[in-house]
Write a protein that holds these residues in place. Structure first.
Motif, PDB file in Angstrom:
ATOM      1  N   HIS A  20     -19.423  -3.723  49.952  1.00 48.92           N
ATOM      2  CA  HIS A  20     -18.012  -3.365  49.928  1.00 48.92           C
ATOM      3  C   HIS A  20     -17.368  -3.726  51.265  1.00 48.92           C
ATOM      4  O   HIS A  20     -16.405  -4.478  51.307  1.00 48.92           O
ATOM      5  CB  HIS A  20     -17.848  -1.865  49.629  1.00 48.92           C
ATOM      6  CG  HIS A  20     -18.145  -1.516  48.204  1.00 48.92           C
ATOM      7  ND1 HIS A  20     -17.157  -1.350  47.273  1.00 48.92           N
ATOM      8  CD2 HIS A  20     -19.323  -1.318  47.559  1.00 48.92           C
ATOM      9  CE1 HIS A  20     -17.709  -1.045  46.091  1.00 48.92           C
ATOM     10  NE2 HIS A  20     -19.022  -1.010  46.247  1.00 48.92           N
ATOM     11  N   ARG A  23     -17.396  -7.632  52.432  1.00 47.58           N
ATOM     12  CA  ARG A  23     -16.669  -8.653  51.686  1.00 47.58           C
ATOM     13  C   ARG A  23     -15.540  -9.235  52.530  1.00 47.58           C
ATOM     14  O   ARG A  23     -14.946  -8.561  53.361  1.00 47.58           O
ATOM     15  CB  ARG A  23     -16.061  -8.055  50.419  1.00 47.58           C
ATOM     16  CG  ARG A  23     -17.066  -7.583  49.384  1.00 47.58           C
ATOM     17  CD  ARG A  23     -16.308  -6.918  48.242  1.00 47.58           C
ATOM     18  NE  ARG A  23     -17.196  -6.410  47.205  1.00 47.58           N
ATOM     19  CZ  ARG A  23     -16.794  -5.663  46.186  1.00 47.58           C
ATOM     20  NH1 ARG A  23     -15.511  -5.336  46.083  1.00 47.58           N
ATOM     21  NH2 ARG A  23     -17.649  -5.254  45.284  1.00 47.58           N
ATOM     22  N   LYS A  26     -11.321  -8.724  48.191  1.00 44.40           N
ATOM     23  CA  LYS A  26     -11.664  -8.250  46.859  1.00 44.40           C
ATOM     24  C   LYS A  26     -11.439  -9.344  45.830  1.00 44.40           C
ATOM     25  O   LYS A  26     -12.255  -9.550  44.930  1.00 44.40           O
ATOM     26  CB  LYS A  26     -10.830  -7.009  46.518  1.00 44.40           C
ATOM     27  CG  LYS A  26     -11.191  -6.368  45.186  1.00 44.40           C
ATOM     28  CD  LYS A  26     -10.368  -5.103  44.969  1.00 44.40           C
ATOM     29  CE  LYS A  26     -10.750  -4.429  43.655  1.00 44.40           C
ATOM     30  NZ  LYS A  26      -9.941  -3.198  43.433  1.00 44.40           N
ATOM     31  N   SER A 325     -12.157  -5.929  53.171  1.00 44.18           N
ATOM     32  CA  SER A 325     -13.005  -6.066  51.990  1.00 44.18           C
ATOM     33  C   SER A 325     -12.324  -5.627  50.701  1.00 44.18           C
ATOM     34  O   SER A 325     -12.716  -6.043  49.625  1.00 44.18           O
ATOM     35  CB  SER A 325     -14.297  -5.261  52.192  1.00 44.18           C
ATOM     36  OG  SER A 325     -13.991  -3.888  52.382  1.00 44.18           O
ATOM     37  N   ASP A 326     -11.274  -4.798  50.816  1.00 49.79           N
ATOM     38  CA  ASP A 326     -10.585  -4.334  49.613  1.00 49.79           C
ATOM     39  C   ASP A 326      -9.261  -5.063  49.388  1.00 49.79           C
ATOM     40  O   ASP A 326      -8.463  -4.652  48.562  1.00 49.79           O
ATOM     41  CB  ASP A 326     -10.326  -2.824  49.712  1.00 49.79           C
ATOM     42  CG  ASP A 326      -9.494  -2.462  50.945  1.00 49.79           C
ATOM     43  OD1 ASP A 326      -9.335  -3.341  51.809  1.00 49.79           O
ATOM     44  OD2 ASP A 326      -9.023  -1.315  51.023  1.00 49.79           O
TER      45      ASP A 326
END
Length: 432
Positions: A20, A23, A26, A325-326
């Motif tokens: 998570h 990354r 996303k 990452s999001d």
């Protein structure tokens, strides 16, 4: 039952281990759009003067090893009988002096520091420049020779540490039974009975699984790939960033270029202006050194046409967190060219060399002193104000106002006074 267990364990295994925090995003959408690049990125350029390195002091006997010092003292003592002469030689520098004076000085080879400034015009803090290649087309007035020592700087911010943990557990218990039976009636006279027979099977079990996936990211990021290339008299500077770095700020590169349009100007220096009695030397004893200065002769400012291609990372969602990452992003790529050429060096600075001349005033004008030799006649020009001053003082002592010229260096050169000369004491030193 066995099939249910296999499915649950398989799902558990696949649910753990996917990153998570590590990354890059996303999700991403790649878009070609020159206008977005033009609207969100600003690039400029300018030159800095390079700092001149201090002169290297000559080496002395103390720079040698003890064995080398001993060998040098031995050799010098063979030629020097007096202790004072020996000490004087030992204290002198070890560098060899060239017997040949410099006859040509090329000032058309110029070293400069070029500064490329990159700015992010976008106001959203999560949107950033992730890659950029800046190109400077320097035109035809100069020839780009080399580029080295590229540098840039980014602050290192210690933002803390992020942790992410994902734990999944599964358990299955059961008690399963089945039964098949039959009943039979038996009679024996007055008595009768009922017999029952059954066949059964039962299953009791527990399945449990537990898995933990953990990530840790230090929010301490720095830089970036940086390199340069030269092709067809254009300079390209490339940056490729990493997670969390916006490629804004200054890129500094040392470049060397050559002026294409030049002129040659002879300059002079005079030695032996003072004799051993500390008096002004006789004109015939003056020695003259003539040096050819190769100078820039540009008629236009040195400019650069700036263009760049870049990747711009725009965050559609997920910008609430520092971690990328999001992020759901749109990655724009495109090319842009500045509408106005950047002036890097005004022509006045290129042509402004430190040269000096001797002049006399008349009717509000300044007329230069000239020098004549077998090669022709021209202005008497110095590349040192000290040389010009020393020669002016000597000229005041030795020149006769009744004459218009003065022969020096065994009549090899003639100092020619300007038309309308009145008195030697009106001489003035001016930039050439």
């Amino acid at each position: 039952m066995r099939s249910i267990i296999i499915v649950m364990v398989s799902a558990l295994c696949f649910s753990c281990g996917s990153g998570h925090l590590t990354r890059r995003y996303k999700s991403v959408e790649f878009i070609e759009n020159d206008k977005v690049i033009q609207d969100n990125i600003l690039v400029g350029a300018y030159f800095l003067e390079t700092a001149k390195a201090p002169p290297t002091p000559p080496k002395t006997i103390f720079d040698l090893s003890p064995k080398g010092q001993n060998s040098l003292i031995t050799e010098i003592s063979k030629k020097e009988n007096l202790s004072d002469d020996l000490i004087k030689k030992l204290g002198a520098g070890l560098s060899l002096k060239s017997k040949n004076s410099i006859s040509v000085i090329d000032r058309t080879l110029i070293k400069k520091q070029v500064v490329i400034s990159v700015s992010n015009r976008n106001h959203m803090p999560a949107n950033r420049i992730s890659k950029i290649n800046v190109t400077l087309d320097l035109g035809n007035d100069i020839k780009l020779l080399s580029c080295n020592k590229i540098a840039t700087s980014y602050e290192t911010l210690d933002l803390g540490k992020l942790n992410y943990a994902n734990t999944t557990q599964a358990a299955l218990t059961g008690d399963v039974s089945t039964g098949i039976g039959s009943e039979k009636s038996v009679s024996d006279g007055e008595k009768s009975s009922l017999k029952t027979r059954s066949n059964g099977a039962g299953l009791t079990g527990t399945v449990s699984a537990s898995s933990t996936f953990s990530e840790e990211v230090m929010l301490r990021q720095r830089r970036v790939a940086l390199n340069a290339s030269i092709s067809n008299n254009t300079l390209s500077l490339y940056q490729d960033g990493i997670v969390g770095i916006d490629l804004t700020g200054n890129i500094i590169a040392d470049i060397v270029f050559e002026i294409e349009d030049v002129k040659v100007l002879p300059v002079y220096s005079f030695k032996g202006l003072v004799d051993k009695n500390n008096k002004a030397a006789e004109p015939k004893d003056i020695s003259v050194s003539e040096i050819l200065e190769v100078l820039p002769n540009v008629t236009n400012d040195i400019t650069a046409k700036i263009s760049f291609d870049a990747d711009f990372r725009e965050v559609a969602s997920g910008d609430e967190t520092i971690s990328e990452s999001d992020d759901v992003i749109k990655l724009y790529h495109g090319t842009a060219t500045n509408t106005i050429n950047e002036v890097l060096i005004p022509k006045e600075k290129i042509n402004n060399q430190a040269l000096w001349k001797l002049t006399f005033p008349k009717n509000g004008n300044k007329f230069p002193v000239e020098i004549k030799s077998v090669l022709g006649q021209g202005d008497l020009v110095f590349n040192s104000s000290n040389h010009a001053r020393d020669f002016a003082f000597w000229l005041i002592e030795k020149f006769d106002d009744a004459k218009q010229s003065l022969e020096i260096n065994n009549k090899k050169y003639t100092i020619v006074m300007p038309s309308g000369f009145s008195t030697i004491k009106d001489i003035a030193i001016l930039p050439y």
